[in-house]
Design a protein around this motif. Structure first.
Motif, mmCIF file in Angstrom:
data_model
loop_
_atom_site.group_PDB
_atom_site.id
_atom_site.type_symbol
_atom_site.label_atom_id
_atom_site.label_comp_id
_atom_site.label_asym_id
_atom_site.label_seq_id
_atom_site.Cartn_x
_atom_site.Cartn_y
_atom_site.Cartn_z
ATOM 1 N N PHE A 106 0.841 -1.203 0.000
ATOM 2 C CA PHE A 106 0.000 0.000 0.000
ATOM 3 C C PHE A 106 0.873 1.249 0.000
ATOM 4 O O PHE A 106 0.629 2.190 -0.765
ATOM 5 N N GLN A 107 1.919 1.263 0.840
ATOM 6 C CA GLN A 107 2.808 2.413 0.887
ATOM 7 C C GLN A 107 3.581 2.579 -0.427
ATOM 8 O O GLN A 107 3.779 3.691 -0.909
ATOM 9 N N ALA A 153 2.587 1.582 -3.370
ATOM 10 C CA ALA A 153 1.639 2.046 -4.375
ATOM 11 C C ALA A 153 1.421 3.545 -4.251
ATOM 12 O O ALA A 153 1.376 4.274 -5.250
ATOM 13 N N LYS A 154 1.309 4.009 -3.000
ATOM 14 C CA LYS A 154 1.132 5.447 -2.767
ATOM 15 C C LYS A 154 2.363 6.218 -3.235
ATOM 16 O O LYS A 154 2.255 7.272 -3.871
ATOM 17 N N MET A 155 3.545 5.672 -2.952
ATOM 18 C CA MET A 155 4.787 6.304 -3.375
ATOM 19 C C MET A 155 4.883 6.365 -4.907
ATOM 20 O O MET A 155 5.363 7.345 -5.483
ATOM 21 N N SER A 156 4.417 5.306 -5.558
ATOM 22 C CA SER A 156 4.475 5.228 -7.021
ATOM 23 C C SER A 156 3.315 5.932 -7.701
ATOM 24 O O SER A 156 3.309 6.055 -8.934
ATOM 25 N N LYS A 157 2.336 6.356 -6.898
ATOM 26 C CA LYS A 157 1.110 6.976 -7.437
ATOM 27 C C LYS A 157 0.410 6.031 -8.404
ATOM 28 O O LYS A 157 -0.054 6.422 -9.477
ATOM 29 N N PRO A 202 -2.145 2.196 -8.531
ATOM 30 C CA PRO A 202 -2.959 1.266 -7.742
ATOM 31 C C PRO A 202 -2.137 0.071 -7.267
ATOM 32 O O PRO A 202 -1.173 -0.340 -7.917
ATOM 33 N N VAL A 203 -2.527 -0.489 -6.121
ATOM 34 C CA VAL A 203 -1.854 -1.680 -5.609
ATOM 35 C C VAL A 203 -1.883 -2.792 -6.644
ATOM 36 O O VAL A 203 -0.899 -3.526 -6.814
#
Length: 395
Positions: free
Chosen positions: A62-63, A65-69, A71-72
């Motif tokens: 999840f983190q 995915a957020k860092m990569s902008k 979706p998981v």
């Protein structure tokens, strides 16, 4: 970037996960029928590259995915066999990285090898690009055509007919790169949406018509032809004034549009650094390749990039169509270049195209000064030609 097909995957799913227009995914995978994705098959995702990331303490998918902008699920797709709930410290995973910056940047000495490298990079990042070899130069260098889009209207743009006008090649290549960035990032170009242009046009780009000549200007003569070429250049090792191909024939004086007039009045009567039109029209393999391309593709309009003078030519012996005048007015407005309808010149690529097909053809003389133009003019020339490029595709 490549991903492996899972059960239930589709091009539509990939389009949604990566925010890439489905048409670009389809065209990046022309060998695959969209309704027949087999599990384990590799699919190209344009506009992305992989980067490796080493798991740090406390990392979760999840983190990441957020860092990569992203979706998981996009991370799961890129990391088959990785269990997101059991990430180990020091483990390597793949993260998708969207390409948002141009790769055509280094333009100091843009020779043929540089062009090849940039074409390979663009093809890797944007596999909806098609690369064709339309012929070979005198020394056997391939003459490349880049084909882009799925529209019914065929448009052609070329550069570096003349060796010491090599700056036109990186200008044209950066225009292509900018178009690709707009397509894959769904950005607008000067207020114009890029994807409709992709659907409206099939764009043919020949970025370096004269690879041998460009290499000669930038690198000097090849060892096996050094004495012969030095003799054509009056013994001088300075090839900055060389416009011709490696045999001393001016490729833009090679086409059968009143070629006899140019043959008669041109001062060089034998191979020379510039202006010699050859013994017969279309004697040179580079000119033959361009003529055959036009005959095969039957383009709606053509543009040829030259230097210098900040003006463009578009008429030929009164056979140019009404559409040419309309486009000329638009080009003049958006570029600031002077529109010139007629000049006392024959046997050029554009002359022949207008004469033979009676369709719009334009020769743009980029920048100002003495050839070869200094690289310092590149940013301004690029911005001027971006406006011309957009008018060409949108009008």
């Amino acid at each position: 970037m490549r991903v492996r097909v899972r059960h239930g995957d589709s091009f539509w799913l990939y389009s949604r996960l990566f925010h890439i227009p489905i048409q670009l995914i389809e065209d990046s995978n022309r060998h695959i029928a969209s309704n027949f994705l087999d599990v384990g098959m590799e699919v190209e995702i344009p506009g992305f590259m992989e980067e490796t990331y080493i798991i740090q303490p406390g990392d979760t998918f999840f983190q990441l995915a957020k860092m990569s902008k992203m979706p998981v699920e996009a991370l799961l797709l890129l990391n088959p066999g990785v269990y997101p709930d059991h990430l180990a410290l020091g483990q390597s995973v793949k993260l998708p990285k969207r390409v948002t910056e141009p790769v055509i940047n280094d333009i100091q000495t843009y020779d043929f090898t540089h062009l090849q490298r940039d074409i390979e990079t663009l093809l890797c990042l944007y596999p909806f690009l098609k690369v064709n070899t339309i012929g070979e130069s005198v020394l056997g260098n391939p003459i490349y055509e880049l084909e882009i889009g799925r529209g019914k209207r065929n448009i052609h743009v070329n550069a570096s007919f003349h060796a010491n006008e090599w700056i036109t090649t990186p200008v044209l290549m950066k225009l292509v790169n900018t178009f690709f960035l707009a397509l894959t990032n769904e950005n607008m170009l000067n207020g114009i949406h890029a994807l409709p242009l992709y659907h409206k046009n099939t764009l043919s780009i020949v970025p370096m018509v004269n690879p041998d000549g460009v290499n000669l200007v930038l690198q000097g003569p090849p060892a096996e032809k050094k004495e012969e070429i030095l003799a054509l250049n009056s013994g001088s090792p300075d090839f900055s004034g060389w416009k011709a191909n490696i045999r001393g024939v001016d490729l833009n004086n090679q086409f059968p549009a009143n070629w006899e007039i140019e043959k008669e009045r041109k001062e060089p009567k034998s191979p020379a650094p510039r202006d010699y039109p050859g013994e017969i029209p279309l004697s040179e393999p580079e000119a033959v390749a361009m003529a055959r391309l036009v005959e095969k593709k039957q383009f709606s309009r053509v543009l040829a990039f030259h230097t210098q003078g900040r003006e463009f030519y578009w008429g030929y012996e009164g056979v140019e169509p009404v559409e040419s005048e309309r486009l000329a007015r638009e080009y003049e407005k958006v570029s600031g270049y002077k529109s010139v309808r007629y000049i006392d010149s024959h046997a050029g690529f554009r002359d022949w195209f207008v004469h033979a097909y009676q369709k719009p053809g334009f020769t743009f003389e980029l920048g100002l000064g003495v050839n070869p133009l200094p690289v310092s003019q590149f940013p301004q020339i690029y911005e001027e030609m971006l406006n011309v490029f957009l008018v060409t595709l949108n009008s």
